[in-house]
Scaffold this active site. Structure first.
Site, PDB file in Angstrom:
ATOM      1  N   CYS A  69       2.132   0.216   5.162  1.00  6.86           N
ATOM      2  CA  CYS A  69       3.515   0.558   4.813  1.00  6.86           C
ATOM      3  C   CYS A  69       3.244   1.609   3.593  1.00  6.86           C
ATOM      4  CB  CYS A  69       4.277  -0.552   4.294  1.00  6.86           C
ATOM      5  SG  CYS A  69       4.204  -1.813   5.677  1.00  6.86           S
ATOM      6  N   ASP A  70       4.195   2.463   3.659  1.00  7.84           N
ATOM      7  CA  ASP A  70       4.196   3.403   2.464  1.00  7.84           C
ATOM      8  C   ASP A  70       5.862   3.828   2.187  1.00  7.84           C
ATOM      9  OD1 ASP A  70       2.844   4.333   0.117  1.00  7.84           O
ATOM     10  OD2 ASP A  70       3.953   6.117   0.777  1.00  7.84           O
TER      11      ASP A  70
END
Length: 193
Positions: A69-70
Site C-alpha cells: 500500500c501507499d
C-alpha cells in the site's frame, strides 16, 4: 484460505483496517525509498511504491500473498508528504484550509508464488474547512498527525477539520482500500466471508 497473507507495512492504521476482515495475516515493514521520481504523477508514485513494497517482501516470502500500500495526497497536483513535525504540519494545513485535497491510495496484491499481481489506485477527495490559525494549532497539539499524509487523521479528531469527503471506499482515506482488497483476494480464491 491462503495461509500466508502478509501486509507489507509498518502502519498501525493499515493493520487495524486489515484486522476488520478477520483473516489471519502478519506484518512486515518493507524498506523502500519513497522519493517520487521526476515527472511522476502522484497516482503513479503511489502505485509504484505499493507494487515495490509488495514485491520486496515477496522476494523473501516466496509462498505468500503480499499486500502493498501507499498513499500520496495532492493539492493542485503538488504532492503532500508526511509532515513529520509540527512546523511542516502547520504549513500543510494552512495551505489546505478551505481547499480540496485528493488522496491517491494505491493497493497491490502480489502472489509471490505465481508472480501474479493485481493493483489499483483508489482516490478519495477531502474538502477541508476554512480553518483559522488557532484552530490548526489546537488540532495539531491535540492529535499530532505528523506521520499522516496531509497532516490529518479522519478516523480521529481530524474529522473536525474536514467539511466533506467523497469517494468509493472511506477506508482508502485511512490508507487501505478494503473494498478493492476484497475483490483482489477473491481473484486469489481467498474468501473473507
Amino acid at each position: 484460505m491462503h495461509n500466508n497473507l502478509i501486509l507489507a507495512s509498518s502502519s498501525i492504521y493499515r493493520r487495524e483496517l486489515l484486522t476488520r476482515l478477520q483473516i489471519p495475516f502478519s506484518c512486515i515493514s518493507p524498506d523502500v525509498d519513497e522519493t517520487p521520481l521526476d515527472n511522476e504523477l502522484p497516482q503513479e508514485t503511489a502505485l509504484r511504491l505499493a507494487q515495490d513494497k509488495a514485491i520486496k517482501i515477496g522476494t523473501t516470502h516466496t509462498d505468500a500473498l503480499v499486500i502493498g500500500c501507499d498513499q500520496v495526497a495532492t493539492l493542485d497536483n503538488i504532492q503532500l508528504g508526511k509532515p513529520l513535525n509540527h512546523d511542516n504540519a502547520t504549513k500543510q494545513l494552512r495551505m489546505m484550509r478551505g481547499r480540496e485535497v485528493i488522496f491517491h491510495s494505491a493497493l497491490c496484491l502480489y502472489n509471490a508464488k505465481t508472480k501474479h499481481m493485481q493493483a489499483a489506485v483508489v482516490p478519495y477527495v477531502v474538502q477541508f474547512r476554512n480553518l483559522t490559525d488557532a484552530q490548526i494549532e489546537s488540532y495539531l497539539l491535540k492529535e499530532q498527525p505528523y506521520h499522516c499524509a496531509g497532516s490529518a487523521k479522519s478516523e480521529g479528531l481530524g474529522i473536525a477539520i474536514i467539511e466533506r469527503m467523497t469517494g468509493e471506499d472511506p477506508n482508502a482515506l485511512i490508507g487501505l482500500p478494503l473494498i478493492a482488497l476484497i475483490n483482489m483476494l477473491n481473484h486469489e480464491q481467498v474468501s473473507v466471508i
